[in-house]
Design a protein around this motif. Structure first.
Motif, mmCIF file in Angstrom:
data_model
loop_
_atom_site.group_PDB
_atom_site.id
_atom_site.type_symbol
_atom_site.label_atom_id
_atom_site.label_comp_id
_atom_site.label_asym_id
_atom_site.label_seq_id
_atom_site.Cartn_x
_atom_site.Cartn_y
_atom_site.Cartn_z
ATOM 1 N N CYS A 44 59.852 18.718 27.193
ATOM 2 C CA CYS A 44 60.528 17.653 27.939
ATOM 3 C C CYS A 44 61.396 16.859 26.968
ATOM 4 C CB CYS A 44 59.499 16.733 28.587
ATOM 5 S SG CYS A 44 60.255 15.253 29.289
ATOM 6 N N LEU A 46 62.441 13.993 27.213
ATOM 7 C CA LEU A 46 62.142 12.567 27.224
ATOM 8 C C LEU A 46 60.864 12.264 26.452
ATOM 9 C CD1 LEU A 46 63.768 10.328 28.559
ATOM 10 C CD2 LEU A 46 62.106 10.331 30.416
ATOM 11 N N CYS A 47 59.788 13.043 26.697
ATOM 12 C CA CYS A 47 58.495 12.709 26.090
ATOM 13 C C CYS A 47 57.949 13.833 25.224
ATOM 14 C CB CYS A 47 57.482 12.352 27.177
ATOM 15 S SG CYS A 47 56.881 13.793 28.095
ATOM 16 N N CYS A 79 58.385 18.157 34.033
ATOM 17 C CA CYS A 79 57.472 17.409 33.171
ATOM 18 C C CYS A 79 56.577 16.584 34.086
ATOM 19 C CB CYS A 79 58.240 16.490 32.215
ATOM 20 S SG CYS A 79 57.118 15.482 31.213
ATOM 21 N N GLN A 81 54.663 14.161 33.270
ATOM 22 C CA GLN A 81 54.323 12.836 32.733
ATOM 23 C C GLN A 81 55.065 11.687 33.421
ATOM 24 O OE1 GLN A 81 51.872 12.722 30.236
ATOM 25 N NE2 GLN A 81 51.773 14.860 30.873
ATOM 26 N N HIS A 82 56.135 12.015 34.108
ATOM 27 C CA HIS A 82 56.931 10.966 34.742
ATOM 28 C C HIS A 82 57.905 11.626 35.706
ATOM 29 C CE1 HIS A 82 58.644 11.678 30.561
ATOM 30 N NE2 HIS A 82 59.176 12.563 31.383
HETATM 31 ZN ZN ZN Z 1 58.321 14.209 29.860
#
Ligand code: ZN
Ligand code: ZN
Length: 233
Positions: A44, A46-47, A79, A81-82
């Motif tokens: 991902c 982003l994370c 992803c 996570q979000h």
């Molecule tokens: Zn992520």
């Protein structure tokens, strides 16, 4: 990156995705769920968590018009996570995934563990979406609710379902088709998957529809979150 275009599906004919617990191995073409193909790692942007595969499509299934892609299975990834409003990833000629571009807007986020619930892994069968359902969805997506209401109650068109091709039933009518970040062309809709999202303060997961678009020329996938605005504002 933006969500500009009118949504049109390729293939034009849509297919509902029906999970089937036990399918003879020879009949298994596509899979729903986390089953990550070996060697297909995508971080991902982003994370940096590994992205999970939601739907794996066999590119040899001629109904889906994926034959030109440089891989046998096309993973549609997310992803957990979000919720990212939009991310695009492409595949090299060797079939390696590369994150192409990311829209940094995060529509919902929570601390700690993943918030998106991935469905259990199952082989799936595809069933052609009947024309009447496709037409009704088109009316609803265009905001022509009175015309669509003629059909309401006659069959179950209201519930978004996991789907490949055709016209998705949008949760947010203002979502549009993204432009491919590699060639600029409006990307045709490929698939939609409904997942649960755990949001703080909500006892039950909210429904989130993930829309996947594919530029076949660039082997570039866009994931767009189709979010009912009122739930997340
Ligand atoms: Zn992520
Ligand atoms: Zn492209």
């Amino acid at each position: 990156m933006s969500t500009l275009g009118k949504i049109s599906g390729l293939p034009e004919q849509g297919y509902f995705v029906q999970p089937v617990a036990q399918l003879p191995f020879s009949d298994v073409q596509h899979r729903l769920g986390t089953d990550r193909p070996a060697g297909l790692e995508l971080e991902c942007p982003l994370c940096e968590a590994p992205m999970e595969t939601l739907l794996r499509l066999n590119t040899q299934d001629t109904r889906l018009q994926l034959e030109g892609l440089p891989l046998h299975e096309l993973p549609l990834m997310v992803c957990t996570q979000h919720v990212i409003s939009e991310v695009q990833y492409s595949f090299t000629s060797a079939g390696e995934p590369v994150v192409a571009e990311l829209e940094h807007t995060v529509a919902a986020a929570a601390e700690g563990e993943g918030i998106i619930e991935i469905p259990d892994t199952h082989p799936v069968l595809l069933h052609a979406v009947p024309d009447r359902i496709a037409e009704t969805r088109q009316l609803v997506n265009e905001g022509r609710l009175e015309e669509a209401a003629d059909w309401a109650g006659k069959f179950d068109w209201e519930q978004p379902q996991n789907q490949i091709g055709g016209t998705p039933l949008l949760m947010n009518r203002h979502v549009g088709a993204p432009a491919c970040c590699l060639c600029g062309q409006t990307m045709p809709f490929l698939a939609s998957v409904v997942v649960g999202v755990r949001v703080m303060g909500e006892p039950d997961p909210l429904q989130l529809q993930l829309l996947y678009f594919l530029c076949r020329r660039c082997a570039n996938v866009a994931l767009v979150a189709d979010i009912p605005v009122e739930d997340y504002s």
